[in-house]
Design a protein around this motif. Structure first.
Motif, PDB file in Angstrom:
ATOM      1  N   LEU A  34       0.990  -1.067   0.031  1.00 20.98           N
ATOM      2  CA  LEU A  34       0.192   0.506   0.107  1.00 20.98           C
ATOM      3  C   LEU A  34       1.331   1.157  -0.030  1.00 20.98           C
ATOM      4  O   LEU A  34       1.867   1.246   0.273  1.00 20.98           O
ATOM      5  N   PRO A  35       0.563   2.236  -1.026  1.00 18.82           N
ATOM      6  CA  PRO A  35       1.200   4.316  -0.727  1.00 18.82           C
ATOM      7  C   PRO A  35       1.055   3.696   0.443  1.00 18.82           C
ATOM      8  O   PRO A  35       0.161   4.006   1.878  1.00 18.82           O
ATOM      9  N   LYS A  36       1.712   4.642   1.308  1.00 19.21           N
ATOM     10  CA  LYS A  36       2.620   5.496   2.427  1.00 19.21           C
ATOM     11  C   LYS A  36       1.088   5.398   3.465  1.00 19.21           C
ATOM     12  O   LYS A  36       1.026   5.202   5.071  1.00 19.21           O
ATOM     13  N   LEU A  37       0.309   6.662   2.541  1.00 17.98           N
ATOM     14  CA  LEU A  37      -0.984   6.762   3.915  1.00 17.98           C
ATOM     15  C   LEU A  37      -1.634   6.173   3.634  1.00 17.98           C
ATOM     16  O   LEU A  37      -2.698   6.052   4.563  1.00 17.98           O
ATOM     17  N   GLU A  38      -1.930   5.251   3.280  1.00 16.26           N
ATOM     18  CA  GLU A  38      -2.713   4.548   3.410  1.00 16.26           C
ATOM     19  C   GLU A  38      -2.724   3.238   4.186  1.00 16.26           C
ATOM     20  O   GLU A  38      -3.859   3.073   5.122  1.00 16.26           O
ATOM     21  N   GLN A  39      -1.181   3.174   4.309  1.00 14.68           N
ATOM     22  CA  GLN A  39      -0.496   2.664   5.354  1.00 14.68           C
ATOM     23  C   GLN A  39      -1.247   2.756   6.665  1.00 14.68           C
ATOM     24  O   GLN A  39      -1.828   2.734   8.198  1.00 14.68           O
ATOM     25  N   ALA A  40      -0.786   4.660   6.697  1.00 16.15           N
ATOM     26  CA  ALA A  40      -1.250   5.369   7.863  1.00 16.15           C
ATOM     27  C   ALA A  40      -2.053   5.246   7.911  1.00 16.15           C
ATOM     28  O   ALA A  40      -2.993   4.940   9.684  1.00 16.15           O
ATOM     29  N   VAL A  41      -3.023   5.106   7.434  1.00 14.81           N
ATOM     30  CA  VAL A  41      -4.547   5.399   7.900  1.00 14.81           C
ATOM     31  C   VAL A  41      -5.296   3.887   8.319  1.00 14.81           C
ATOM     32  O   VAL A  41      -6.042   3.504   9.039  1.00 14.81           O
ATOM     33  N   LEU A  42      -5.131   2.762   7.541  1.00 19.08           N
ATOM     34  CA  LEU A  42      -5.057   1.200   8.246  1.00 19.08           C
ATOM     35  C   LEU A  42      -4.969   0.815   9.107  1.00 19.08           C
ATOM     36  O   LEU A  42      -5.583   0.765  10.344  1.00 19.08           O
ATOM     37  N   GLU A  43      -2.650   1.881   9.357  1.00 16.98           N
ATOM     38  CA  GLU A  43      -2.388   1.250  11.375  1.00 16.98           C
ATOM     39  C   GLU A  43      -3.282   1.596  12.112  1.00 16.98           C
ATOM     40  O   GLU A  43      -3.540   1.948  13.358  1.00 16.98           O
ATOM     41  N   ASN A  44      -3.724   3.223  11.638  1.00 14.64           N
ATOM     42  CA  ASN A  44      -4.501   3.878  12.659  1.00 14.64           C
ATOM     43  C   ASN A  44      -5.594   3.576  13.183  1.00 14.64           C
ATOM     44  O   ASN A  44      -6.278   2.882  14.293  1.00 14.64           O
ATOM     45  N   LEU A  45      -6.140   2.868  11.816  1.00 18.58           N
ATOM     46  CA  LEU A  45      -7.821   2.116  12.121  1.00 18.58           C
ATOM     47  C   LEU A  45      -7.696   1.074  13.002  1.00 18.58           C
ATOM     48  O   LEU A  45      -8.242   0.309  13.880  1.00 18.58           O
ATOM     49  N   LEU A  46      -6.360   0.115  12.328  1.00 14.90           N
ATOM     50  CA  LEU A  46      -5.890  -0.685  13.663  1.00 14.90           C
ATOM     51  C   LEU A  46      -5.458  -0.772  15.147  1.00 14.90           C
ATOM     52  O   LEU A  46      -6.388  -1.116  15.678  1.00 14.90           O
ATOM     53  N   GLU A  47      -5.163   0.405  15.372  1.00 11.49           N
ATOM     54  CA  GLU A  47      -4.601   0.470  16.975  1.00 11.49           C
ATOM     55  C   GLU A  47      -6.041   0.967  17.344  1.00 11.49           C
ATOM     56  O   GLU A  47      -5.983   0.944  18.564  1.00 11.49           O
TER      57      GLU A  47
END
Length: 383
Positions: A295-308
Motif C-alpha cells: 500500500l502507499p504510505k498514506l493508506e498504510q498510515a490510515v489502516l494502521e490508525n484504524l487497527l490501533e
C-alpha cells in the motif's frame, strides 16, 4: 466428512431468554449475536435455534442479508414477511401466490404483498401485526449478517422500522415481536446500537459461544467410530490445531482429510493436522503483511490508525492528521485522507468498511488478528 456439532443446550438457553423463561436475560429487547465467519453461526441459527423456537410455539422468520447482498435489506426482509403473511391468511392467499398473484383479498381489502415496506404498500409493522393477529403466535424475526443493513439509507430505514414495529407490538409489557440479529463482525454490528442516534441504542452485542474443545472431542468420537484404524488421538494437540484455523470447522475438515491420506496412525495423523494448520496460519499472516507493505504510505498510515484505534477510530481529527504526518513525513489534508480511505474501500478485497452514518471499521477481522499478533510479537511494522 461433513460433521456438524449440535449444541441443543445453547439453543435452549437462548430460547429461554427470548421467551422470558430466563428472567435475567434482556433478549426480549433485542438479541445481537456476533461470531466470526465460517464458525457455524448461520447453521446454528437455522438448524438449532429456529426449530427450538418453533417447538415452543413461536412463529420464526429467517432472513439472511449475506446471501442476497445484491438486493436491498428491505427487499430481502419484505419477501420473507410476504411469504409469512400469505401463509397466515390461509388457503386462498397461498393458492393465489401459487398461480403468480401478488394481490390477495384480506377482509375485503386488496393487499399487494409485493409492495410491503414500499410507498403505498403495507408497512413492516402492519404486516407483522397482521401475522401475529391471524396466527395468535409471537413472532421471532432472525436477521443473519445484519450489519449489511448499515451501508445504505434503505437498510437504515429498515432497522428503524423494525425497532418501531417491535415497540408498537408490545402489549401490556408482553413482547409479541422478538428480534434476533447476528453478525460476523462485532464492531460492525455494534453500529446498530452504540449511540443514541442508532435504532437499538441501549442493547448490547453478545459473542456467540465458540465451538472449542467440545467440538474437537465430538469430532474425534465420530471419526473413530467411522475410521477404527485411527484410535488414541491427542485431543490437546487437535484442539490447538482447531484454534489455529480460527475454530472454523470447514478448514479443520480440510486438514483432517489431508492427514487421513498422508498418515498411517493416530500420532502421525495429529502431527500432520497441527503442522498443516500452523503452515496455513503463517501463510495467511505473510499474505496480509505483503498486502500491507504494497500500500502507499498514506493508506498504510490510515489502516494502521484504524487497527490501533478500532471502534475509537476518527479518520480526520487533529490527532489522526498528526499521526498521518508522522508516518508519511509531510502534512496531510483531510481531502487526501478521504481519497486514501476510498482506495482502501475499493481494494479487492476491500480493507475498510463504511457505514451510512460515516463510521469506519475493518472489512475483515483477519486484519485485526494479524495486527494483534505482530504487536504481541513486537514485530510491528511488518518487514
Amino acid at each position: 466428512m461433513d460433521f456438524y456439532y449440535e449444541r441443543p443446550w445453547l439453543a435452549q438457553q437462548i430460547a429461554d431468554g427470548l421467551t422470558g423463561s430466563d428472567k435475567w436475560s434482556d433478549a426480549q429487547n433485542g438479541l445481537f449475536l456476533a461470531a466470526p465467519r465460517r464458525t457455524g453461526k448461520s447453521r446454528f441459527l437455522e438448524d438449532e435455534l429456529l426449530p427450538e423456537l418453533q417447538r415452543r410455539g413461536l412463529l420464526v422468520i429467517y432472513a439472511d442479508l449475506w446471501t442476497q447482498k445484491d438486493q436491498s435489506p428491505m427487499a430481502v426482509i419484505a419477501a420473507k414477511l410476504a411469504l409469512a403473511f400469505r401463509q397466515s391468511q390461509g388457503v386462498v392467499a397461498r393458492t393465489a401466490h401459487s398461480i403468480g398473484l401478488d394481490s390477495i383479498n384480506v377482509l375485503g381489502v386488496k393487499v399487494d404483498t409485493s409492495k410491503i415496506g414500499a410507498t403505498g404498500g403495507m408497512s413492516l409493522h402492519e404486516v407483522l401485526a397482521s401475522i401475529h393477529e391471524q396466527t395468535g403466535k409471537k413472532i421471532v424475526l432472525i436477521i443473519d449478517e445484519a450489519q449489511h443493513a448499515l451501508t445504505s439509507a434503505d437498510g437504515d430505514a429498515t432497522m428503524s422500522a423494525l425497532k418501531s414495529a417491535r415497540d408498537q407490538m408490545r402489549q401490556k409489557g408482553e413482547a409479541n415481536l422478538l428480534l434476533v440479529m447476528s453478525g460476523s463482525h462485532r464492531d460492525k454490528l455494534m453500529r446498530l446500537l452504540n449511540t443514541a442516534a442508532t435504532p437499538f441504542w441501549g442493547s448490547r452485542v453478545q459473542p456467540l459461544p465458540t465451538l472449542g474443545e467440545p467440538f474437537v472431542r465430538a469430532f474425534v468420537a465420530a471419526f473413530e467410530r467411522d475410521q477404527p484404524n485411527y484410535i488414541g488421538f491427542d485431543i490437546g494437540i487437535l484442539s490447538e490445531a482447531f484454534n489455529l484455523c480460527g475454530q472454523r470447522p470447514q478448514f479443520f475438515n480440510h486438514y483432517i482429510e489431508d492427514a487421513r491420506l498422508a498418515s498411517g496412525d493416530a500420532r502421525q495423523f495429529v502431527e500432520h493436522v497441527k503442522l498443516a494448520a500452523e503452515r496455513q496460519r503463517e501463510l495467511d499472516r505473510v499474505e496480509l503483511s505483503e498486502a500491507f507493505k504494497s500500500l502507499p504510505k498514506l493508506e498504510q498510515a490510515v489502516l494502521e490508525n484504524l487497527l490501533e484505534k478500532s471502534a475509537n477510530f476518527r479518520a480526520f481529527d487533529a490527532a489522526a492528521l498528526k499521526f498521518y504526518e508522522a508516518k508519511v513525513g509531510k502534512k496531510t489534508s483531510a481531502a487526501q485522507v478521504q481519497k486514501a480511505i476510498e482506495k482502501l474501500r475499493d481494494n479487492d478485497p476491500p480493507i475498510i468498511w463504511k457505514s451510512l452514518r460515516g463510521d469506519y471499521s475493518l472489512y475483515d477481522q483477519d486484519w485485526g488478528d494479524w495486527y494483534a499478533y505482530l504487536k504481541g510479537q513486537q514485530q510491528w511494522p511488518p518487514r
